[in-house]
Design an enzyme around this catalytic site. Structure first.
Site, mmCIF file in Angstrom:
data_model
loop_
_atom_site.group_PDB
_atom_site.id
_atom_site.type_symbol
_atom_site.label_atom_id
_atom_site.label_comp_id
_atom_site.label_asym_id
_atom_site.label_seq_id
_atom_site.Cartn_x
_atom_site.Cartn_y
_atom_site.Cartn_z
ATOM 1 N N ASP A 1 2.487 15.586 2.587
ATOM 2 C CA ASP A 1 2.186 14.213 2.778
ATOM 3 C C ASP A 1 3.325 13.774 3.719
ATOM 4 O O ASP A 1 4.514 14.387 4.145
ATOM 5 C CB ASP A 1 2.288 13.525 1.359
ATOM 6 C CG ASP A 1 1.520 12.310 1.416
ATOM 7 O OD1 ASP A 1 1.049 11.694 2.583
ATOM 8 O OD2 ASP A 1 1.265 11.971 0.147
ATOM 9 N N ASP B 1 -6.944 7.964 2.548
ATOM 10 C CA ASP B 1 -6.563 7.572 1.096
ATOM 11 C C ASP B 1 -7.695 6.544 0.530
ATOM 12 O O ASP B 1 -7.705 6.193 -0.326
ATOM 13 C CB ASP B 1 -5.390 6.657 1.067
ATOM 14 C CG ASP B 1 -4.164 7.557 1.015
ATOM 15 O OD1 ASP B 1 -4.210 8.651 0.852
ATOM 16 O OD2 ASP B 1 -2.818 7.011 1.190
HETATM 17 C C1 GLA Z 1 -0.271 9.301 -0.147
HETATM 18 C C2 GLA Z 1 -1.288 10.066 -0.263
HETATM 19 C C3 GLA Z 1 -2.082 10.064 -1.588
HETATM 20 C C4 GLA Z 1 -1.241 10.339 -2.482
HETATM 21 C C5 GLA Z 1 0.271 9.657 -2.532
HETATM 22 C C6 GLA Z 1 1.475 9.880 -3.375
HETATM 23 O O1 GLA Z 1 -0.694 8.296 -0.011
HETATM 24 O O2 GLA Z 1 -2.184 9.880 0.762
HETATM 25 O O3 GLA Z 1 -3.220 10.918 -1.558
HETATM 26 O O4 GLA Z 1 -0.629 11.643 -2.490
HETATM 27 O O5 GLA Z 1 0.772 9.381 -1.229
HETATM 28 O O6 GLA Z 1 2.475 9.073 -3.409
#
Ligand code: GLA
Length: 734
Positions: free
Chosen positions: A477, A547
């Site tokens: 990420d 997301d």
């Molecule tokens: C980002 C990712 C999510 C999750 C969060 C965790 O937003 O896109 O899928 O992994 O971080 O903090």
């Protein structure tokens, strides 16, 4: 031979199966762009050149009294700067004497089979005998700065990759202020620009506009390729549609700050340049030093946007993605993020995993919160040590394995919270400008990945976790954009290099990871699809697409993403209702169909799932496995446009031999006494007959003719509720 040099007429033809790209050298030593388009014979296309005396468009000294050749109006392969071309330039320099000019003239060429990689950077690769390379050397006779234009011709794929290598053969240092990867002077006429803009939770939305006079710019200066603008643009003739018409694609294989600039000039000619964003870039090129730009993947077709997308899909699958999972079906996963967020215990995770195993899910992924002091997003980033108060990683991995599933883990290597041991020990490792309080985003700072020792230190920490138990998947990420870039390791006159060096640091980390852990499936992510680009796909064959897990919104996101990227790269999950991003309640069928049009996963607390939904999950996984090969490797067709027609959407996957086809249809908004919905299928064999499985309201399997389905269409039944879906599986019958 896909590259031909005609010595007498002085031009190169770069032929792919269906396209020709022609480069000419003129009598004054400039390298001209003669043509790019449908395949032509080996004939010179220099009749297209603009050779007229134009007011206020001067002439280089070599032209003597010839006022018809101007760098300001000629179609050029790559531009110098400061010498009389007033359009956007592909390079910009600051010489030792303070002058800002580069006059890039022809100085030789080289043709060879195969393709070289770019040191430290991702690039398309040749699987063996696919590609031929042309290098054209340009040199400024005064400063001895060289720009080597590198063209790799993938004949069968109909793709050309391009990049530039700068070499300083002068006596002193030169600063590169712009070092773009590509310049394309298009055939005169009107062109539409199609680009993919967005935001966090709504990435890659297509927008089409007629290129006006002046400059249009698509770019990122966030340190990543960004949610806001994807580094992929299409130039299309105004009449071009999905099924027909001229269109050119340009996709940058790069994950950092970039720009695509498009200019229609006084002559109605359009130039497009693309590469590292010059706004945040300045590179000191010492004597005899070399600078490699990232690569651009270029494709052309006269068969419309659908064909162009399929060309990119195939190319990314075959020549960008690597590793064990390049062609392999990806395990169906469950990720605990939306199920628990930070609020989990070892027992809770085991309970979700236990439920997952019963449903046929193949991998359990532990997301954010397993390390350091990470109970919310205020602390812990940088401390890649298991928080044993919350979870015993090795035991969990073992339990998950014993349940018959693989185990995966989330990481965010470039980031640090000030409330972390790493930051307390090395406050100077974060990007900050001395004397300024840096901007925070999600309470975090960015580590200085332009310094390889910092990258390696973080890598060692993470690698030791990955080696500590059986981890077979990693979600990488990146949850903020860069700001306050200043590095303690570089002198003042090199601070402009940080952004690019940062990206090189990211690639260094990625390359180590894929080499040391070749069995790991790496999934890219940046708050969803903020770093969804061909650069990351070189390391991670799939990327968490957004997301936003709301199925209806995902229809739009996956539609836009499909213009450049194949379904095999799209991470897509079924999540809970009401949806956590929109509050919307969608049917399980809709959520399932949208998620299984990418690489399927689940992201919810499975222990709270209703019995009827569990039955659906089991069915979805079965269906997904049955059609996985079609979804991953089939030709993708956008059958409807959900931007123009938001009530429904249909798309299909057709096998290369046209014998199998999967049509997915989602009814998004039901209309009372609604009109007929007729969808024309594509990519079938018009002569063949197909039996269709999955029809609603039809007794038994009917046989349909390919031409009838494509030229006439298929009428979908009248729907009685939002979120109803139809999945049709067509198989050729003799
Ligand atoms: C980002 C990712 C999510 C999750 C969060 C965790 O937003 O896109 O899928 O992994 O971080 O903090």
């Amino acid at each position: 031979m896909s590259i031909i040099y005609k010595q007498e007429e002085k031009y190169f033809n770069l032929h792919t199966q269906n396209t020709t790209y022609q480069i000419g050298i003129n009598q004054y030593g400039y390298v001209l762009h003669n043509y790019y388009g449908r395949r032509i014979a080996d004939v010179s296309m220099n009749q297209l050149l603009n050779l007229y005396d134009r007011g206020f468009s001067g002439n280089p000294s070599q032209a003597g009294r010839d006022r018809t050749f101007s760098l300001d109006t000629a179609a050029l392969e790559y531009t110098g700067c400061g010498i009389g071309d007033y359009r956007i330039s592909s390079c910009g320099v600051l010489n030792e004497d303070g002058s800002m000019a580069a006059d890039l003239q022809y100085a030789g060429y080289n043709i060879y089979r195969g393709k070289q990689g770019i040191p430290g950077m991702p690039a398309a690769y040749d699987n063996g005998g696919e590609c031929e390379t042309l290098e054209i050397v340009l040199e400024d006779p005064c400063t001895k700065l060289r720009a080597v234009l590198i063209y790799n011709v993938f004949e069968k794929a109909d793709m050309i990759t391009r990049r530039v290598r700068f070499e300083n053969h002068g006596d002193g240092a030169v600063r590169l202020e712009r070092a773009l990867s590509v310049c394309l002077d298009m055939q005169p006429g009107s062109w539409d620009l199609i680009h993919f803009h967005g935001r966090h939770c709504m990435e890659r939305q297509p927008e089409r506009l007629r290129q006006p006079h002046g400059i249009t710019r698509i770019s990122s200066k966030r340190g990543s390729s960004s949610h806001q603008h994807n580094p992929f643009v299409i130039m299309a003739a105004p009449e071009t549609v999905e099924t027909n018409g001229d269109c050119y694609g340009m996709m940058l294989v790069y994950s950092g700050d970039y720009a695509a600039e498009i200019e229609m000039d006084q002559m109605n000619s359009t130039r497009i340049v693309m590469g590292i964003n010059p706004d945040t870039f300045s590179w000191k090129l010492e004597k005899e030093a070399v600078f490699d730009t990232p690569e651009v993947i270029m494709g052309f077709t006269h068969e419309g946007l659908g064909t162009l997308s399929q060309m990119y899909h195939r190319f990314i699958r075959n020549n960008i993605c690597r590793g064990k999972y390049k062609n392999a079906r990806r395990p169906v996963l469950v990720n605990n993020w939306e199920g628990t967020y930070f609020d989990f215990t070892h027992e809770k995770l085991e309970a979700i995993a236990g439920e997952a195993a019963k449903l046929g899910i193949e991998m359990f992924v532990l997301d954010d919160g397993w390390f350091g002091k990470r109970d919310d997003d205020c602390s812990g980033l940088g401390d890649w040590k298991v928080n044993e108060n919350k979870v015993h990683l090795a035991r969990l991995a073992q339990t998950v394995n014993e349940m018959g599933m693989k185990f995966g883990l989330w990481i965010e290597p470039e980031m640090v919270n000030e409330d972390s041991d790493l930051y307390r020990e090395h406050p100077g490792w974060a990007l900050k400008i001395p004397g300024r309080d840096p901007a925070r985003a999600r309470y975090q700072l960015v580590l200085d990945f332009s310094r390889v020792e910092i990258v390696d230190a973080v890598y060692e920490q993470i690698a030791s976790v990955l080696s500590s138990c059986n981890i077979e998947y990693v979600k990488w990420d990146m949850n903020r954009s860069l700001a306050d870039t200043w590095s303690a390791a570089l002198p003042a006159d090199r601070q402009g290099e940080i952004r690019h060096r940062f990206v090189l640091g990211v690639y260094h980390f990625a390359e180590r990871l894929v080499n040391d852990f070749p069995h790991v499936l790496l999934e890219g992510c940046s708050g969803g699809g903020g770093r969804f680009d061909a650069g990351m796909l070189y390391y991670a064959p799939q990327i968490w697409c957004s997301d936003d897990t709301d199925a209806e919104e995902r229809v739009l996101i996956q539609y836009g993403t499909s213009f450049g990227y194949p379904a095999s790269t799209v991470g897509s999950h079924v999540s809970a209702v009401p949806n956590h991003q929109t509050g919307r309640i969608s049917t399980m069928d809709l959520r399932g169909m949208v998620a299984m049009s990418g690489m399927l996963g689940y992201e919810l607390d499975l222990t709270t799932l209703k019995k009827s939904d569990k039955t659906k999950v089991r069915q979805q996984i079965k269906t997904y496995k049955k059609y996985a090969d079609l979804v991953m490797n089939g030709n993708y067709y956008r059958l409807t446009d959900p931007v123009k027609e938001p009530d429904y959407c249909a798309w299909s996957f057709v096998s290369e031999n046209r014998k199998k086809c999967l049509v997915n249809f989602v009814n998004l908004h039901t209309r009372a006494n609604g009109p007929l919905i007729n969808v024309r299928f594509r990519g079938l064999n018009p002569e063949a007959n197909y039996k269709i499985q999955g029809e609603k309201n039809q007794g038994g399997q009917k046989i349909y003719n390919g031409a009838a389905l494509m030229y006439g269409g298929y009428i979908f039944p009248v729907f009685t509720g939002d979120g109803e879906t139809v999945q049709l599986y067509l198989q050729e019958v003799r």
